[in-house]
Design a protein around this motif. Structure first.
Motif, PDB file in Angstrom:
ATOM      1  N   SER A   1       0.240  -3.586  18.950  1.00 25.08           N
ATOM      2  CA  SER A   1      -0.653  -3.803  18.029  1.00 25.08           C
ATOM      3  C   SER A   1      -0.320  -5.217  17.326  1.00 25.08           C
ATOM      4  O   SER A   1      -0.996  -5.555  16.243  1.00 25.08           O
ATOM      5  CB  SER A   1      -1.097  -2.758  17.263  1.00 25.08           C
ATOM      6  OG  SER A   1       0.356  -2.419  16.127  1.00 25.08           O
TER       7      SER A   1
ATOM      8  N   LYS B   1      -1.203  -0.002   8.782  1.00 22.86           N
ATOM      9  CA  LYS B   1      -2.096  -0.907   9.560  1.00 22.86           C
ATOM     10  C   LYS B   1      -1.355  -1.962  10.444  1.00 22.86           C
ATOM     11  O   LYS B   1      -1.481  -2.259  11.589  1.00 22.86           O
ATOM     12  CB  LYS B   1      -3.374  -1.445   8.896  1.00 22.86           C
ATOM     13  CG  LYS B   1      -4.392  -2.312   9.752  1.00 22.86           C
ATOM     14  CD  LYS B   1      -5.460  -2.780   8.793  1.00 22.86           C
ATOM     15  CE  LYS B   1      -6.310  -3.865   9.453  1.00 22.86           C
ATOM     16  NZ  LYS B   1      -7.197  -2.671  10.431  1.00 22.86           N
ATOM     17  N   LYS B   2      -0.364  -2.620   9.970  1.00 24.52           N
ATOM     18  CA  LYS B   2       0.524  -3.540  10.512  1.00 24.52           C
ATOM     19  C   LYS B   2       1.806  -3.225  10.961  1.00 24.52           C
ATOM     20  O   LYS B   2       2.910  -3.761  10.689  1.00 24.52           O
ATOM     21  CB  LYS B   2       0.580  -4.662   9.618  1.00 24.52           C
ATOM     22  CG  LYS B   2      -0.831  -5.386   9.623  1.00 24.52           C
ATOM     23  CD  LYS B   2      -1.078  -6.551   8.732  1.00 24.52           C
ATOM     24  CE  LYS B   2      -2.609  -7.016   8.866  1.00 24.52           C
ATOM     25  NZ  LYS B   2      -2.763  -7.945   7.909  1.00 24.52           N
TER      26      LYS B   2
ATOM     27  N   TYR C   1      -5.743   0.839  19.651  1.00 23.59           N
ATOM     28  CA  TYR C   1      -5.826  -0.564  18.685  1.00 23.59           C
ATOM     29  C   TYR C   1      -7.209  -1.057  19.261  1.00 23.59           C
ATOM     30  O   TYR C   1      -7.442  -1.128  20.497  1.00 23.59           O
ATOM     31  CB  TYR C   1      -4.693  -1.367  19.000  1.00 23.59           C
ATOM     32  CG  TYR C   1      -3.370  -0.631  18.445  1.00 23.59           C
ATOM     33  CD1 TYR C   1      -3.129  -0.090  17.240  1.00 23.59           C
ATOM     34  CD2 TYR C   1      -2.556  -0.072  19.544  1.00 23.59           C
ATOM     35  CE1 TYR C   1      -2.056   0.914  17.040  1.00 23.59           C
ATOM     36  CE2 TYR C   1      -1.323   0.709  19.375  1.00 23.59           C
ATOM     37  CZ  TYR C   1      -1.098   0.974  18.014  1.00 23.59           C
ATOM     38  OH  TYR C   1       0.037   1.534  17.796  1.00 23.59           O
ATOM     39  N   GLU C   2      -7.622  -1.956  18.294  1.00 19.88           N
ATOM     40  CA  GLU C   2      -8.884  -2.896  18.743  1.00 19.88           C
ATOM     41  C   GLU C   2      -8.201  -4.286  19.449  1.00 19.88           C
ATOM     42  O   GLU C   2      -7.097  -4.706  18.983  1.00 19.88           O
ATOM     43  CB  GLU C   2      -9.635  -3.395  17.376  1.00 19.88           C
ATOM     44  CG  GLU C   2     -10.617  -2.270  16.948  1.00 19.88           C
ATOM     45  CD  GLU C   2     -11.093  -2.837  15.658  1.00 19.88           C
ATOM     46  OE1 GLU C   2     -11.274  -4.385  15.378  1.00 19.88           O
ATOM     47  OE2 GLU C   2     -11.272  -2.130  14.751  1.00 19.88           O
TER      48      GLU C   2
ATOM     49  N   TYR D   1       0.763  -1.214   0.054  1.00 18.81           N
ATOM     50  CA  TYR D   1       0.018  -0.031  -0.121  1.00 18.81           C
ATOM     51  C   TYR D   1       0.793   1.400   0.156  1.00 18.81           C
ATOM     52  O   TYR D   1       1.869   1.458   0.522  1.00 18.81           O
ATOM     53  CB  TYR D   1      -0.843   0.115   1.271  1.00 18.81           C
ATOM     54  CG  TYR D   1      -1.925  -1.183   1.310  1.00 18.81           C
ATOM     55  CD1 TYR D   1      -3.118  -0.949   0.385  1.00 18.81           C
ATOM     56  CD2 TYR D   1      -1.764  -2.198   2.063  1.00 18.81           C
ATOM     57  CE1 TYR D   1      -3.800  -1.981   0.547  1.00 18.81           C
ATOM     58  CE2 TYR D   1      -2.744  -3.077   2.320  1.00 18.81           C
ATOM     59  CZ  TYR D   1      -3.708  -3.256   1.416  1.00 18.81           C
ATOM     60  OH  TYR D   1      -4.663  -4.161   1.365  1.00 18.81           O
TER      61      TYR D   1
ATOM     62  N   PRO E   1       2.585  -5.821  15.362  1.00 20.33           N
ATOM     63  CA  PRO E   1       2.764  -5.392  14.004  1.00 20.33           C
ATOM     64  C   PRO E   1       3.661  -6.289  13.359  1.00 20.33           C
ATOM     65  O   PRO E   1       4.433  -7.017  13.902  1.00 20.33           O
ATOM     66  CB  PRO E   1       3.584  -4.005  14.114  1.00 20.33           C
ATOM     67  CG  PRO E   1       3.973  -4.208  15.449  1.00 20.33           C
ATOM     68  CD  PRO E   1       3.354  -4.951  16.301  1.00 20.33           C
TER      69      PRO E   1
ATOM     70  N   ASP F   1      -2.777   5.468   0.235  1.00 25.00           N
ATOM     71  CA  ASP F   1      -3.635   4.558   0.973  1.00 25.00           C
ATOM     72  C   ASP F   1      -2.790   4.486   2.609  1.00 25.00           C
ATOM     73  O   ASP F   1      -2.743   3.283   3.025  1.00 25.00           O
ATOM     74  CB  ASP F   1      -3.478   3.167   0.358  1.00 25.00           C
ATOM     75  CG  ASP F   1      -4.863   2.732   0.140  1.00 25.00           C
ATOM     76  OD1 ASP F   1      -5.705   3.141   1.009  1.00 25.00           O
ATOM     77  OD2 ASP F   1      -4.877   1.819  -0.609  1.00 25.00           O
ATOM     78  N   TYR F   2      -2.809   5.736   3.211  1.00 22.94           N
ATOM     79  CA  TYR F   2      -1.993   5.789   4.300  1.00 22.94           C
ATOM     80  C   TYR F   2      -2.373   4.846   5.571  1.00 22.94           C
ATOM     81  O   TYR F   2      -1.607   3.847   6.036  1.00 22.94           O
ATOM     82  CB  TYR F   2      -1.983   7.043   4.752  1.00 22.94           C
ATOM     83  CG  TYR F   2      -1.121   7.205   6.171  1.00 22.94           C
ATOM     84  CD1 TYR F   2      -0.038   7.398   6.111  1.00 22.94           C
ATOM     85  CD2 TYR F   2      -1.691   7.525   7.402  1.00 22.94           C
ATOM     86  CE1 TYR F   2       0.879   7.517   7.174  1.00 22.94           C
ATOM     87  CE2 TYR F   2      -0.980   7.449   8.560  1.00 22.94           C
ATOM     88  CZ  TYR F   2       0.235   7.510   8.254  1.00 22.94           C
ATOM     89  OH  TYR F   2       1.076   7.791   9.563  1.00 22.94           O
ATOM     90  N   GLU F   3      -3.863   4.597   5.602  1.00 24.85           N
ATOM     91  CA  GLU F   3      -4.214   3.673   6.790  1.00 24.85           C
ATOM     92  C   GLU F   3      -3.919   2.445   6.662  1.00 24.85           C
ATOM     93  O   GLU F   3      -3.391   1.433   7.428  1.00 24.85           O
ATOM     94  CB  GLU F   3      -5.896   4.063   7.059  1.00 24.85           C
ATOM     95  CG  GLU F   3      -6.040   5.514   8.014  1.00 24.85           C
ATOM     96  CD  GLU F   3      -7.347   5.600   8.199  1.00 24.85           C
ATOM     97  OE1 GLU F   3      -8.142   4.414   8.402  1.00 24.85           O
ATOM     98  OE2 GLU F   3      -7.916   6.688   8.481  1.00 24.85           O
ATOM     99  N   LYS F   4      -4.182   1.990   5.404  1.00 30.35           N
ATOM    100  CA  LYS F   4      -3.760   0.382   5.053  1.00 30.35           C
ATOM    101  C   LYS F   4      -2.282   0.313   5.094  1.00 30.35           C
ATOM    102  O   LYS F   4      -1.784  -0.846   5.551  1.00 30.35           O
ATOM    103  CB  LYS F   4      -4.497   0.248   3.650  1.00 30.35           C
ATOM    104  CG  LYS F   4      -5.960  -0.082   3.761  1.00 30.35           C
ATOM    105  CD  LYS F   4      -6.456  -0.548   2.324  1.00 30.35           C
ATOM    106  CE  LYS F   4      -8.074  -0.675   2.512  1.00 30.35           C
ATOM    107  NZ  LYS F   4      -8.636  -0.702   1.115  1.00 30.35           N
TER     108      LYS F   4
END
Length: 241
Positions: A149, A77-78, A105-106, A66, A151, A71-74
């Motif tokens: 999270s 994300k990890k 984080y979820e 990405y 990662p 597509d910063y958030e995607k």
């Protein structure tokens, strides 16, 4: 998709004409990559652009396929990262800092917090206030926050700064553990050549904003007596160009 990070034609120039020029780099999944260069060579600039803290003049960075710009958030994300320095709240305990961080984080509960503190060797100090922590302990807390999270990719800017010898040895063990046990891809910048030699399986040198390309540590040590000798020969080659 075996490329964790792809940097294409990345440039960023400041008003004083310093910065980075046309950096191209590919990091394979599972690599421990050492980004080596003197202070002021452009390492932090590159890493700030990589994690979206700064906008490039040209070029792009793709993380897990990405684009950082599109597509910063995607892309993020990890990713876990420490850029420049770790600044936990000193009046809180390690646990309280981790709890605050976990809210971003979820599904991060006490069990995951304890696991990260255990990985970084801080579990027995979790209820101590950060103002009583040594610099090495603060650095380890920063890494505990960065891996909270879980990662796939960890980007660490000068994580060895200010650490004593014992803390450096602990850090090296931690990095190898993250790579072997947790299959984390690591991108580590430093000007401390010896630690990069002992930790990273791939190395790239940045000097005066220009990148020398990537080689494996194993291949370098076949041709040079140490990473330091390789580094000095690369700087000699690129210093005047």
């Amino acid at each position: 998709m075996d490329k964790a990070i792809v940097i294409e034609n990345l440039s960023k120039t400041y008003k004083n004409n310093r910065g980075i020029q046309d950096i191209n780099l590919e990091i394979d999944r599972g690599d421990i990559f050492g980004f080596l260069g003197p202070n002021g060579s452009g390492k932090s600039t590159t890493m700030k652009v990589m994690v979206g803290l700064m906008k490039a003049d040209k070029g792009d960075v793709r993380i897990n396929g990405y684009s950082i710009s599109q597509d910063y958030e995607k892309a993020m994300k990890k990713v876990g990262c420490i850029i420049e320095s770790v600044t936990p709240f000193t009046y809180l305990t390690a646990y309280e800092n981790m709890k605050l961080c976990g809210r971003f984080y979820e599904g991060v509960g006490d069990m995951r917090i304890d696991e990260c503190l255990d990985i970084t060797g801080l579990l027995k100090f979790k209820n101590e206030k950060i103002k009583n922590y040594s610099l090495g302990m603060k650095q380890r807390l920063g890494i505990a926050m960065a891996i909270l999270s879980n990662p796939e990719i960890l980007i660490l800017d000068e994580p060895l700064n200010g650490l004593d010898v014992e803390a450096m040895v602990e850090f090296r063990k931690l990095v190898l553990n993250l790579s072997e046990e947790h299959k984390t891809t690591l991108f580590i910048s430093s000007h401390l050549i010896h630690d990069i030699e002992l930790t990273c399986n791939k190395v790239g040198i940045l000097y005066g904003g220009k990148f020398s390309g990537v080689d494996s540590t194993q291949s370098i040590l076949k041709n040079y007596s140490s990473l330091e000798n390789y580094y000095l020969s690369e700087v000699d080659l690129n210093g005047d160009s």
